[in-house]
Design a protein around this motif. Structure first.
Motif, PDB file in Angstrom:
ATOM      1  N   GLU A   1      -2.120  -4.870 -10.319  1.00  0.00           N
ATOM      2  CA  GLU A   1      -2.530  -5.674  -9.161  1.00  0.00           C
ATOM      3  C   GLU A   1      -1.926  -7.076  -9.251  1.00  0.00           C
ATOM      4  N   THR A   2      -1.952  -7.659 -10.454  1.00  0.00           N
ATOM      5  CA  THR A   2      -1.338  -8.975 -10.652  1.00  0.00           C
ATOM      6  C   THR A   2       0.166  -8.921 -10.424  1.00  0.00           C
TER       7      THR A   2
ATOM      8  N   THR B   1       0.831  -1.204   0.000  1.00  0.00           N
ATOM      9  CA  THR B   1       0.000   0.000   0.000  1.00  0.00           C
ATOM     10  C   THR B   1       0.865   1.253   0.000  1.00  0.00           C
TER      11      THR B   1
ATOM     12  N   ALA C   1      -3.183  -1.810  -5.758  1.00  0.00           N
ATOM     13  CA  ALA C   1      -4.007  -1.280  -6.843  1.00  0.00           C
ATOM     14  C   ALA C   1      -4.965  -0.206  -6.331  1.00  0.00           C
ATOM     15  N   ALA C   2      -5.533  -0.436  -5.155  1.00  0.00           N
ATOM     16  CA  ALA C   2      -6.447   0.553  -4.577  1.00  0.00           C
ATOM     17  C   ALA C   2      -5.714   1.849  -4.253  1.00  0.00           C
TER      18      ALA C   2
ATOM     19  N   GLY D   1      -4.262  -6.257  -4.126  1.00  0.00           N
ATOM     20  CA  GLY D   1      -5.469  -5.440  -4.048  1.00  0.00           C
ATOM     21  C   GLY D   1      -5.224  -4.112  -3.362  1.00  0.00           C
TER      22      GLY D   1
ATOM     23  N   HIS E   1       0.825  -8.714  -6.754  1.00  0.00           N
ATOM     24  CA  HIS E   1       0.449 -10.024  -6.201  1.00  0.00           C
ATOM     25  C   HIS E   1       1.590 -11.024  -6.391  1.00  0.00           C
TER      26      HIS E   1
ATOM     27  N   GLY F   1      -5.538  -3.413 -13.290  1.00  0.00           N
ATOM     28  CA  GLY F   1      -5.698  -4.826 -12.962  1.00  0.00           C
ATOM     29  C   GLY F   1      -4.411  -5.602 -13.166  1.00  0.00           C
TER      30      GLY F   1
ATOM     31  N   ARG G   1      -3.006 -11.777  -2.539  1.00  0.00           N
ATOM     32  CA  ARG G   1      -4.190 -11.044  -2.998  1.00  0.00           C
ATOM     33  C   ARG G   1      -4.369  -9.747  -2.213  1.00  0.00           C
ATOM     34  N   ALA G   2      -4.117  -9.818  -0.909  1.00  0.00           N
ATOM     35  CA  ALA G   2      -4.236  -8.613  -0.083  1.00  0.00           C
ATOM     36  C   ALA G   2      -3.227  -7.563  -0.528  1.00  0.00           C
TER      37      ALA G   2
ATOM     38  N   ASN H   1      -7.541  -7.599 -18.861  1.00  0.00           N
ATOM     39  CA  ASN H   1      -6.746  -6.708 -18.024  1.00  0.00           C
ATOM     40  C   ASN H   1      -5.503  -6.226 -18.759  1.00  0.00           C
TER      41      ASN H   1
END
Length: 322
Positions: free
Chosen positions: A223-224, A125, A296-297, A293, A227, A220, A289-290, A213
């Motif tokens: 995000e991958t 983040t 990306a957020a 995600g 991840h 997206g 995933r956390a 994506n």
């Protein structure tokens, strides 16, 4: 998603996996099994993989009802977190077809705090925080400019151009997270549902160009990327734990133990082809995933700062200041 093929296992060799040493364990009765397992677990010792499977099988299917009604009534949920971790580690040391059901049961009842994965994702983040975006602008101005344009007009970039941006972004992320450099490959995969995967074998991330994506949604794809890059950090934590560098007082101690059990043992990782829900809900994938995600957020939230000049990126709008 991690790649854990038999070919890779054979190439890496058994020394790359943690295996505990035991005397041969043989029990004529459930009472003997219960007594041995209970004494070892209470002492914080590991069991053999076979004994751990037998112990959990009895706990899951009423085998200890007469011996220990209280334990049987509580089931796996009643075990302490440390005992669950020991059982997870014990089972994972050996590849066995029956591991799946017991690892899934332990994952379901691990009882981690709700914010556990959120805490582990903070690093990802903060990579796209306003403060760090300004730092990235100063360190990698061409990358930030290209990333800004890619997010605004993804279809105007070809595969090679996207690949260059994603490689530079992962380079910056690896430096930020203090993990070894990862090579990013962009290639066509028949499975449109496969966004990408990480290989510990050659320290690489592969992105599938055959996805919506990759074609139209760079957020997206990022995000991958995060991840999959997070899997590399998991390996680093697991290795540090195995080397004795992460002690119980460390903030990532539980995570490091879980990743070590999942990634550095012969039978601790659940592949999606064996059981997709088991794969999805295991610690290494939930953590990744956390991280993806959250990153990306954060990027979506702070995307507007990408186009700001470095020295003004954090300044408020002063138009109506008196």
């Amino acid at each position: 998603m991690l790649v854990r093929s038999w070919q890779q296992r054979m190439h890496l060799g058994s020394n790359d996996y943690t295996v505990f040493s035991y005397a041969t364990e043989s029990f004529d009765t459930i009472e003997e099994l219960y007594a041995h397992a209970t004494s070892q677990l209470e002492a914080g010792n590991h069991l053999s993989s076979a004994t751990a499977r037998r112990y959990l099988n009895n706990l899951m299917y009423e085998g200890f009802r007469e011996i220990d009604p209280e334990l049987q009534a509580k089931g796996i949920a009643g075990l302490s977190l440390d005992t669950k971790l020991i059982l997870y580690e014990s089972i994972a040391q050996e590849f066995h077809p029956q591991n799946l059901q017991y690892l899934m049961a332990l994952n379901d009842e691990m009882g981690l705090a709700r914010d556990f994965y959120a805490c582990e994702a903070e690093e990802s983040t903060s990579f796209f925080s306003m403060d760090n975006i300004e730092t990235l602008q100063n360190q990698y101005p061409n990358l930030i400019n290209s990333l800004d344009r890619l997010l605004k007009s993804p279809t105007s970039f070809n595969i090679e151009a996207k690949s260059n941006i994603f490689q530079q972004l992962v380079d910056a992320y690896c430096i930020y997270c203090e993990i070894p450099r990862l090579n990013v490959r962009c290639k066509f995969e028949e499975d449109e549902g496969l966004q990408g995967f990480y290989s510990a074998y050659d320290k690489s991330i592969t992105l599938n160009t055959n996805t919506d994506n990759f074609r139209r949604n760079p957020l997206g794809t990022i995000e991958t990327l995060i991840h999959e890059a997070r899997h590399s950090k998991q390996h680093a934590l697991a290795q540090a734990y195995r080397n004795g560098e992460i002690k119980e007082s460390h903030s990532s101690y539980i995570a490091a133990r879980l990743f070590h059990a999942s990634l550095m043992t012969a039978g601790g990782y659940i592949s999606p082809e064996f059981n997709y829900s088991g794969y999805r809900d295991q610690p290494a994938e939930m953590d990744a995933r956390a991280a993806g995600g959250a990153a990306a957020a954060a990027l979506k939230r702070n995307q507007k700062y990408l186009s700001a000049t470095p020295q003004r990126a954090m300044q408020p709008n002063l138009a109506f200041t008196f």
